[in-house]
Design a protein around this motif. Structure first.
Motif, PDB file in Angstrom:
ATOM      1  N   UNK A 335      45.376  67.486  33.215  1.00 52.37           N
ATOM      2  CA  UNK A 335      46.145  66.741  34.213  1.00 52.37           C
ATOM      3  C   UNK A 335      45.234  65.980  35.159  1.00 52.37           C
ATOM      4  N   UNK A 336      44.129  66.602  35.575  1.00 42.29           N
ATOM      5  CA  UNK A 336      43.196  65.916  36.463  1.00 42.29           C
ATOM      6  C   UNK A 336      42.560  64.722  35.766  1.00 42.29           C
ATOM      7  N   UNK A 337      42.207  64.883  34.500  1.00 42.24           N
ATOM      8  CA  UNK A 337      41.625  63.764  33.755  1.00 42.24           C
ATOM      9  C   UNK A 337      42.615  62.620  33.629  1.00 42.24           C
ATOM     10  N   UNK A 338      43.879  62.929  33.357  1.00 41.05           N
ATOM     11  CA  UNK A 338      44.896  61.887  33.239  1.00 41.05           C
ATOM     12  C   UNK A 338      45.076  61.166  34.565  1.00 41.05           C
ATOM     13  N   UNK A 339      45.114  61.916  35.669  1.00 37.25           N
ATOM     14  CA  UNK A 339      45.299  61.289  36.974  1.00 37.25           C
ATOM     15  C   UNK A 339      44.146  60.349  37.304  1.00 37.25           C
ATOM     16  N   UNK A 340      42.916  60.774  37.021  1.00 39.00           N
ATOM     17  CA  UNK A 340      41.770  59.908  37.301  1.00 39.00           C
ATOM     18  C   UNK A 340      41.772  58.693  36.388  1.00 39.00           C
ATOM     19  N   UNK A 341      42.190  58.871  35.128  1.00 42.11           N
ATOM     20  CA  UNK A 341      42.201  57.747  34.187  1.00 42.11           C
ATOM     21  C   UNK A 341      43.273  56.725  34.543  1.00 42.11           C
ATOM     22  N   UNK A 342      44.298  57.133  35.296  1.00 42.18           N
ATOM     23  CA  UNK A 342      45.356  56.199  35.671  1.00 42.18           C
ATOM     24  C   UNK A 342      44.943  55.254  36.783  1.00 42.18           C
ATOM     25  N   UNK A 345      40.659  50.973  39.011  1.00 36.65           N
ATOM     26  CA  UNK A 345      39.235  50.631  39.140  1.00 36.65           C
ATOM     27  C   UNK A 345      38.407  51.891  38.915  1.00 36.65           C
ATOM     28  N   UNK A 346      37.415  51.787  38.041  1.00 33.74           N
ATOM     29  CA  UNK A 346      36.548  52.922  37.733  1.00 33.74           C
ATOM     30  C   UNK A 346      35.155  52.640  38.288  1.00 33.74           C
ATOM     31  N   UNK A 347      34.735  53.408  39.282  1.00 31.96           N
ATOM     32  CA  UNK A 347      33.365  53.307  39.768  1.00 31.96           C
ATOM     33  C   UNK A 347      32.497  54.260  38.959  1.00 31.96           C
ATOM     34  N   UNK A 348      31.174  54.149  39.169  1.00 28.80           N
ATOM     35  CA  UNK A 348      30.255  54.884  38.295  1.00 28.80           C
ATOM     36  C   UNK A 348      30.453  56.391  38.386  1.00 28.80           C
ATOM     37  N   UNK A 349      30.561  56.925  39.619  1.00 30.39           N
ATOM     38  CA  UNK A 349      30.701  58.377  39.732  1.00 30.39           C
ATOM     39  C   UNK A 349      32.041  58.854  39.169  1.00 30.39           C
ATOM     40  N   UNK A 350      33.066  57.992  39.255  1.00 33.09           N
ATOM     41  CA  UNK A 350      34.352  58.389  38.698  1.00 33.09           C
ATOM     42  C   UNK A 350      34.308  58.412  37.175  1.00 33.09           C
ATOM     43  N   UNK A 351      33.620  57.439  36.582  1.00 30.57           N
ATOM     44  CA  UNK A 351      33.478  57.435  35.123  1.00 30.57           C
ATOM     45  C   UNK A 351      32.714  58.675  34.665  1.00 30.57           C
ATOM     46  N   UNK A 357      34.951  65.860  32.566  1.00 33.49           N
ATOM     47  CA  UNK A 357      36.179  66.608  32.363  1.00 33.49           C
ATOM     48  C   UNK A 357      36.583  66.582  30.885  1.00 33.49           C
ATOM     49  N   UNK A 358      36.392  65.459  30.218  1.00 31.21           N
ATOM     50  CA  UNK A 358      36.704  65.393  28.785  1.00 31.21           C
ATOM     51  C   UNK A 358      35.797  66.345  28.006  1.00 31.21           C
ATOM     52  N   UNK A 359      34.540  66.416  28.402  1.00 30.59           N
ATOM     53  CA  UNK A 359      33.614  67.348  27.752  1.00 30.59           C
ATOM     54  C   UNK A 359      34.072  68.796  27.932  1.00 30.59           C
ATOM     55  N   UNK A 360      34.554  69.126  29.125  1.00 34.00           N
ATOM     56  CA  UNK A 360      35.051  70.483  29.350  1.00 34.00           C
ATOM     57  C   UNK A 360      36.302  70.761  28.526  1.00 34.00           C
ATOM     58  N   UNK A 361      37.169  69.776  28.399  1.00 37.46           N
ATOM     59  CA  UNK A 361      38.360  69.951  27.556  1.00 37.46           C
ATOM     60  C   UNK A 361      37.960  70.256  26.122  1.00 37.46           C
TER      61      UNK A 361
END
Length: 579
Positions: A335-342, A345-351, A357-361
């Protein structure tokens, strides 16, 4: 009937059927313990209605043993009036308690329902502590979440009280719930349709038939509780047309874990700045959506029980420390990954955070085996995010401006069960804007890019480079950094060190077929080629050439992660619709 003084009106919140006549009255018999109390007289005119009334009296005998619980969480039945000498032979009038003029539905339909209901319940620090909170007031979303926790916990305690006495309500609706202004508790409605969890005709209460009956009845009640929770939080579901779509989504066999993806366009339609119900369910890493999906699970045996729901993080305030299960942790990560992906604008630290988070999934993939992939993979998946490079229109001046709308992958299983292969199609929709300047409404020519291929799924394994053994490798720095972060997070989850490799689903694609369509088609062949090149520039290469998908590293009922040949991860969410 001479013991009552009839009122000249009936409260709007008293819900009745076509074969019931409802009156409000005051007890005037001074010798009665109910003297001067307001009660409800429910005249049951049909044989079926009278059967419900007598059933409510039978249930009363079971529940009255624990009077404190009965008086707190159930609508009190005081008795009945039956007279054969009446003008209506065989009339039967049920006498039950009066708990305010509004049902919970009528409370929620008030324009100022939140402050009015808070004032009725007289919320204070003591009430807040009952749900693990230590604050009063705050933003509207926080106040609504606190009130929802109070009402839902009261409702679940009352329903669990029935289940623990071998009864299922079977008629849990907003119209059958009342909030008493006296003791501030939620009262479940008259138990005229309550059923026994165990069949009395069976000599063995633990027989298979009784176990199935108990599971079905409790599951039905929990599904009704899920509907009540959804309407309390998502006010749009109070409209009959919207609720019909909501129920149709579930009855067609769609997984309830995909409810957010289904409801997001409906909830964002009237409030683009943010929907209060959506914010409530998204809080605490999407815990509200998790509880809703457990209450509305497709199989009755998979639905959460009342006691487990009371321990769910969504219904526990910040002062209560709830030890989350691994399923809750996985849900929170997704859910957190989906919220951030929505975010647009993606800054470097957010990417970096999304990739982490995808790696942890992937490390916590609950379904690593091939048979699990064959079960969960079929369906339509919408692309949410790609960890590869992102090329948009902001810093470039292409000859034709192409705006990507949505990108989908559709997996269709083959008809032959002996050869478990899939027909894979990639669909990308886009808009070609005619001028170099952006139109205000982003209008233009609609285009579609369609790629098809066959796909086989085989067992695979993803091996990771270790920092101590691969220092000379040009890729060791990048890989070891990933493992450093993952190791720290895994220690928080209880693991000592990351594994050397993880099982994956190896994807083997066949020949691909690409088709592009523009509606209408005002472009010549050269311009169409420019459109295709621009679309390919903006979308991940795997969505154009599906043979570049190497393996699948995470799958469940709502999320999917696929890895490309260049190592980038593509995050998908299951797309469910009524069509």
């Amino acid at each position: 009937m001479t013991d009552f003084v009839m009122s000249n009106h009936v409260s709007v919140g008293l819900h009745g059927r076509a074969d019931e006549v409802i009156f409000e009255a005051t007890v005037r018999n001074s010798s009665s313990p109910l003297y001067n109390s307001r009660v409800v007289l429910r005249e049951l005119t049909s044989v079926q209605a009278q059967r419900r009334g007598r059933r409510a009296l039978e249930v009363l005998k079971k529940l009255a043993r624990r009077q404190l619980m009965y008086h707190s969480y159930a609508m009190q039945v005081h008795g009945y009036v039956s007279s054969s000498s009446s003008s209506k032979p065989g009339s039967f009038i049920l006498v039950h308690g009066y708990h305010g003029s509004y049902s919970l539905r009528h409370w929620l339909q008030l324009s100022d329902w939140l402050p009015t209901l808070e004032a009725t319940l007289a919320l204070d620090d003591e009430w807040a502590r009952r749900v693990g909170d230590d604050t009063i007031g705050g933003p509207a979303v926080t106040r609504q979440l606190r009130l929802t926790r109070i009402l839902m916990r009261d409702l679940l305690i009352g329903v669990n009280y029935l289940h623990s006495h071998g009864l299922a309500h079977t008629e849990l609706r907003l119209e059958n719930l009342h909030i008493s202004p006296v003791d501030k508790h939620v009262k479940v409605g008259i138990l005229g349709n309550a059923v026994d969890l165990y069949d009395k005709s069976s000599h063995d209460s633990l027989a298979d038939g009784n176990t199935v009956r108990k599971t079905l009845m409790i599951g039905f009640d929990m599904r009704c509780v899920g509907f009540i929770m959804a309407k309390m939080i998502l006010r749009e579901l109070m409209e009959p047309s919207t609720f019909t779509k909501f129920k149709s989504f579930l009855t067609k066999g769609n997984d309830p874990s995909c409810l957010r993806e289904f409801l997001l366009p409906i909830l964002s339609r009237d409030s683009p700045s943010g929907n209060d119900g959506l914010q409530m369910l998204d809080r605490n890493w999407g815990a509200g959506w998790n509880l809703l999906s457990l209450l509305l699970a497709t199989k009755p045996s998979d639905r959460i029980s009342c006691l487990d729901a009371l321990r769910h993080p969504f219904l526990c305030g910040p002062k209560w420390r709830v030890e989350p299960s691994m399923d809750i942790i996985r849900w929170g990560l997704g859910s957190t990954t989906v919220r951030m992906a929505e975010d647009y604008i993606y800054v470097r630290h957010q990417r970096s955070r999304i990739a982490h988070f995808i790696e942890l999934m992937e490390l916590l993939n609950p379904h690593p085996r091939r048979k699990n992939w064959l079960k969960f993979l079929p369906g339509r998946w919408r692309l949410l995010y790609c960890t590869g490079r992102h090329i948009g229109l902001t810093l470039r001046q292409p000859s034709l401006r192409v705006l990507i709308n949505n990108a989908y992958l559709t997996f269709t299983p083959s008809s032959d069960p002996k050869t478990p292969t899939f027909s894979l199609s990639s669909d990308v929709s886009f808009t070609v804007m005619p001028s170099s300047n952006w139109p205000h409404n982003k209008s233009g020519t609609l285009g579609y890019l369609h790629t098809t291929s066959s796909l086989g799924v085989a067992p695979g394994r993803r091996l990771y480079l270790r920092e101590d053994n691969n220092e000379s490798s040009p890729f060791s720095t990048q890989k070891s950094n990933v493992w450093k972060v993952s190791s720290r997070k895994l220690k928080e989850l209880g693991a000592k060190e990351p594994p050397f490799g993880l099982p994956t689903a190896k994807l083997v694609a066949g020949e691909i077929d690409v088709e592009m369509r523009l509606e209408p088609m005002p472009l010549n062949a050269e311009e169409a080629g420019d459109v295709l090149r621009e679309a390919r520039t903006q979308i991940p290469p795997e969505m154009f050439d599906v043979s570049k998908f190497v393996c699948g590293t995470y799958v469940d009922s709502r999320l999917l992660v696929l890895r490309g040949v260049n190592g980038s991860a593509l995050l998908f969410t299951r797309s469910c619709s009524l069509s």
